[in-house]
Design an enzyme around this catalytic site. Structure first.
Site, PDB file in Angstrom:
ATOM      1  N   SER A 130     -18.254  53.579  46.543  1.00 53.54           N
ATOM      2  CA  SER A 130     -19.562  53.392  45.914  1.00 53.54           C
ATOM      3  C   SER A 130     -20.640  54.246  46.585  1.00 53.54           C
ATOM      4  CB  SER A 130     -19.910  51.905  45.944  1.00 53.54           C
ATOM      5  OG  SER A 130     -21.018  51.612  45.143  1.00 53.54           O
ATOM      6  N   ASP A 162     -21.580  68.634  47.393  1.00 52.40           N
ATOM      7  CA  ASP A 162     -22.018  69.453  46.257  1.00 52.40           C
ATOM      8  C   ASP A 162     -23.048  70.498  46.673  1.00 52.40           C
ATOM      9  OD1 ASP A 162     -20.336  68.098  44.594  1.00 52.40           O
ATOM     10  OD2 ASP A 162     -21.891  66.862  43.655  1.00 52.40           O
ATOM     11  N   LYS A 208     -15.040  54.403  43.222  1.00 48.04           N
ATOM     12  CA  LYS A 208     -15.871  53.495  42.420  1.00 48.04           C
ATOM     13  C   LYS A 208     -17.110  54.266  41.991  1.00 48.04           C
ATOM     14  CE  LYS A 208     -18.421  49.106  42.493  1.00 48.04           C
ATOM     15  NZ  LYS A 208     -19.788  49.610  42.323  1.00 48.04           N
TER      16      LYS A 208
END
Length: 344
Positions: free
Chosen positions: A300, A311, A325
């Site tokens: 999560s 990224d 998740k």
């Protein structure tokens, strides 16, 4: 039709406009009102038959709570109805202190699945592991229970033991693990200095509660002072066995190490429910190298932070595959001091 039954059904029917008001605007996506009325009538029929004819006089409150819990459990493993006590417990947990085993769980195929044990808790000391499946609690089968019901059974007074029957990959037979309940006090951020030259700042994030970002910022100020701002070589951010927590904390933690760019975006059923969250200038790591450590217990919010830093090429990710998740739950307070946790 009896007066009581008529009262129950009309109460359900009167709620119909409120239910429908939240539906999509386009007609093809709206529930058929006649069919919904029929289903509400059926619910009223069953409720009234149980109230009148069940062998033991049931509690109306318990019947409704059970129906709500079943409805939410049918949606996904993370949505749930929270009765007043469970809602109160959840609010306490996000502040960093609660009673229990110290374990973050979800449901999978009717069993309780361990996301991760929390550091320095009875569960971690008992060697509970990510992806363990709990099939029984003190000899009571978990199958058939909601997640909230299973969690309630795991709670209890400090010092009281509970026996978990655990199915673990690689083990031929179920394990019987006895854990002594305790008061769980979570330190969201732990730090130390690592490396042969004692010039690497190690920061362990154990959860994402209301204290995480505040304590992380303190770490980014104290560690360079301890090591020496000219000597510090970089940071290790340890997210292993961090089961997640508050979305806003995942965003603000990511923001402390990014100068720009999108951190995360969420998409709901309606276009209006979509959101984007971007970083603001101010990298508290001052551009120094960052290594993020993850494993199967990183879930999560942990995955949001690791993904955002990866990224934007701000960190190197090391470890094993994370939990996976990718949904967000919104907690919505309800009347009667309860709440619902709904995937939105």
């Amino acid at each position: 039709m009896t007066g009581k039954r008529r009262h129950v059904i009309w109460a359900l029917v009167l709620s119909l406009p409120l239910i429908m008001a939240g539906g999509p605007a386009l007609s093809e996506k709206r529930l058929d009102e006649r069919e919904l009325y029929n289903q509400l009538t059926l619910f009223g029929d069953v409720l009234e038959q149980v109230r009148r004819n069940y062998v033991d006089a049931p509690s109306d409150k318990e019947l409704i709570e059970a129906a709500l819990s079943g409805m939410m459990a049918s949606l996904d493993p993370h949505s749930a109805y929270l009765p007043p006590k469970n809602f109160e417990d959840m609010q306490v947990e996000t502040k960093g202190e609660f009673g229990g085993l110290g374990i973050e769980v979800t449901m999978e195929n009717g069993l309780v699945k361990v996301i991760a044990p929390i550091d320095d808790t009875p569960a971690s000391r008992a060697d509970m592991r990510p992806n363990d499946l709990i099939s029984e609690l003190d000899g009571k089968p978990v199958l058939g229970l909601t997640l909230s019901e299973a969690v309630e059974l795991m709670r209890g007074e400090k010092g009281k033991p509970i026996t978990l029957t655990v199915l673990r990959e690689g083990e031929k037979e179920p394990l019987e693990i006895v854990i002594i309940r305790d008061t769980i006090r979570i330190r969201a951020v732990r730090t130390r200095v690592e490396g042969p030259d004692k010039n690497i700042a190690y920061i362990r994030l154990t959860t994402f509660n209301s204290q995480t970002t505040k304590n992380l910022k303190k770490a980014f100020n104290s560690l360079p002072a301890e090591i020496g701002s000219k000597n510090i070589a970089g940071y290790i951010i340890d997210l292993r066995n961090n089961p997640g927590g508050l979305l806003r904390e995942a965003i603000s933690v990511s923001d402390t190490m990014l100068d720009r760019g999108e951190i995360v975006s969420t998409r709901g059923r309606n276009e209006d429910d979509s959101s984007r969250f971007s970083a603001r200038r101010g990298d508290m790591a001052r551009g120094l190298p960052i290594v993020v450590m993850i494993n199967g217990g990183s879930a999560s919010a942990s995955e949001i932070v690791a993904g955002a830093l990866q990224d934007h090429h701000r960190a190197v990710i090391m470890g094993t595959q994370s939990f996976g998740k990718g949904s967000v739950q919104t907690v919505m307070p309800l009347g009667g001091d309860g709440a619902m946790r709904l995937t939105t």
